[in-house]
Design a protein around this motif. Structure first.
Motif, PDB file in Angstrom:
ATOM      1  N   SER A  59      21.323 -31.279  61.461  1.00  0.00           N
ATOM      2  CA  SER A  59      20.747 -29.941  61.348  1.00  0.00           C
ATOM      3  C   SER A  59      21.707 -29.064  60.560  1.00  0.00           C
ATOM      4  O   SER A  59      22.877 -28.929  60.932  1.00  0.00           O
ATOM      5  N   LEU A  60      21.234 -28.487  59.492  1.00  0.00           N
ATOM      6  CA  LEU A  60      22.046 -27.605  58.665  1.00  0.00           C
ATOM      7  C   LEU A  60      21.659 -26.172  58.998  1.00  0.00           C
ATOM      8  O   LEU A  60      20.505 -25.791  58.879  1.00  0.00           O
ATOM      9  N   MET A  61      22.623 -25.403  59.431  1.00  0.00           N
ATOM     10  CA  MET A  61      22.357 -24.031  59.829  1.00  0.00           C
ATOM     11  C   MET A  61      22.958 -23.077  58.796  1.00  0.00           C
ATOM     12  O   MET A  61      24.119 -23.226  58.411  1.00  0.00           O
ATOM     13  N   GLY A  62      22.172 -22.119  58.383  1.00  0.00           N
ATOM     14  CA  GLY A  62      22.658 -21.105  57.458  1.00  0.00           C
ATOM     15  C   GLY A  62      23.599 -20.145  58.171  1.00  0.00           C
ATOM     16  O   GLY A  62      23.690 -20.113  59.386  1.00  0.00           O
ATOM     17  N   THR A  63      24.325 -19.349  57.419  1.00  0.00           N
ATOM     18  CA  THR A  63      25.231 -18.366  57.997  1.00  0.00           C
ATOM     19  C   THR A  63      25.065 -17.048  57.258  1.00  0.00           C
ATOM     20  O   THR A  63      24.426 -16.983  56.217  1.00  0.00           O
ATOM     21  N   THR A  64      25.649 -16.002  57.787  1.00  0.00           N
ATOM     22  CA  THR A  64      25.606 -14.696  57.132  1.00  0.00           C
ATOM     23  C   THR A  64      26.951 -14.428  56.470  1.00  0.00           C
ATOM     24  O   THR A  64      27.965 -15.052  56.813  1.00  0.00           O
ATOM     25  N   TYR A  65      26.969 -13.480  55.539  1.00  0.00           N
ATOM     26  CA  TYR A  65      28.236 -13.104  54.913  1.00  0.00           C
ATOM     27  C   TYR A  65      29.180 -12.511  55.955  1.00  0.00           C
ATOM     28  O   TYR A  65      30.391 -12.738  55.906  1.00  0.00           O
ATOM     29  N   ALA A  66      28.658 -11.771  56.929  1.00  0.00           N
ATOM     30  CA  ALA A  66      29.499 -11.183  57.978  1.00  0.00           C
ATOM     31  C   ALA A  66      30.199 -12.280  58.779  1.00  0.00           C
ATOM     32  O   ALA A  66      31.393 -12.185  59.061  1.00  0.00           O
ATOM     33  N   THR A  67      29.473 -13.326  59.146  1.00  0.00           N
ATOM     34  CA  THR A  67      30.072 -14.426  59.900  1.00  0.00           C
ATOM     35  C   THR A  67      31.119 -15.143  59.055  1.00  0.00           C
ATOM     36  O   THR A  67      32.203 -15.481  59.544  1.00  0.00           O
ATOM     37  N   LEU A  68      30.820 -15.369  57.798  1.00  0.00           N
ATOM     38  CA  LEU A  68      31.761 -16.034  56.898  1.00  0.00           C
ATOM     39  C   LEU A  68      33.058 -15.239  56.784  1.00  0.00           C
ATOM     40  O   LEU A  68      34.160 -15.797  56.902  1.00  0.00           O
ATOM     41  N   VAL A  69      32.963 -13.916  56.597  1.00  0.00           N
ATOM     42  CA  VAL A  69      34.152 -13.075  56.469  1.00  0.00           C
ATOM     43  C   VAL A  69      34.936 -13.053  57.778  1.00  0.00           C
ATOM     44  O   VAL A  69      36.160 -13.202  57.783  1.00  0.00           O
ATOM     45  N   CYS A  70      34.251 -12.884  58.912  1.00  0.00           N
ATOM     46  CA  CYS A  70      34.930 -12.842  60.208  1.00  0.00           C
ATOM     47  C   CYS A  70      35.646 -14.155  60.512  1.00  0.00           C
ATOM     48  O   CYS A  70      36.796 -14.154  60.962  1.00  0.00           O
ATOM     49  N   ASP A  71      34.964 -15.282  60.286  1.00  0.00           N
ATOM     50  CA  ASP A  71      35.587 -16.588  60.534  1.00  0.00           C
ATOM     51  C   ASP A  71      36.791 -16.809  59.622  1.00  0.00           C
ATOM     52  O   ASP A  71      37.817 -17.338  60.046  1.00  0.00           O
ATOM     53  N   SER A  72      36.687 -16.396  58.361  1.00  0.00           N
ATOM     54  CA  SER A  72      37.803 -16.552  57.418  1.00  0.00           C
ATOM     55  C   SER A  72      38.979 -15.678  57.817  1.00  0.00           C
ATOM     56  O   SER A  72      40.134 -16.118  57.783  1.00  0.00           O
TER      57      SER A  72
END
Length: 93
Positions: A59-72
């Motif tokens: 299962s491939l789940m999309g992400t948001t830019y907010a999640t990407l920035v926070c995780d980084s």
């Protein structure tokens, strides 16, 4: 994999379904070694093996830019200083 509601009856899902799904009648697709089948998330399906083998479901789940920035940001902060890895044991103020 999973049982996507083929066949009649309501089952444990709390609603009725019949021989058709939201996209039309059921279809049978037979995959051979090396084949790949893609279908969108949320699409009902049923998997049946007709001979011994291995099946892999991804299962491939999309992400948001907010999640990407926070995780980084979290990754960078934890890597820079041990203080960022400490458990918070009090609330300021």
């Amino acid at each position: 994999g999973g049982d996507g509601g083929s066949g009649g009856g309501g089952g444990s899902y709390g609603f009725e379904y019949g021989e058709n799904n939201a996209y039309g009648p059921e279809q049978t697709i037979t995959l051979r070694p090396g084949d790949v089948l893609y279908f969108p998330s949320g699409m009902w399906h049923r998997v049946e093996t007709v001979e011994p083998g291995v099946s892999l479901n991804v299962s491939l789940m999309g992400t948001t830019y907010a999640t990407l920035v926070c995780d980084s940001l979290q990754h960078l902060m934890v890597g820079m200083d041990e203080g960022w890895r400490e458990v918070v044991t009090f609330r300021p103020g």
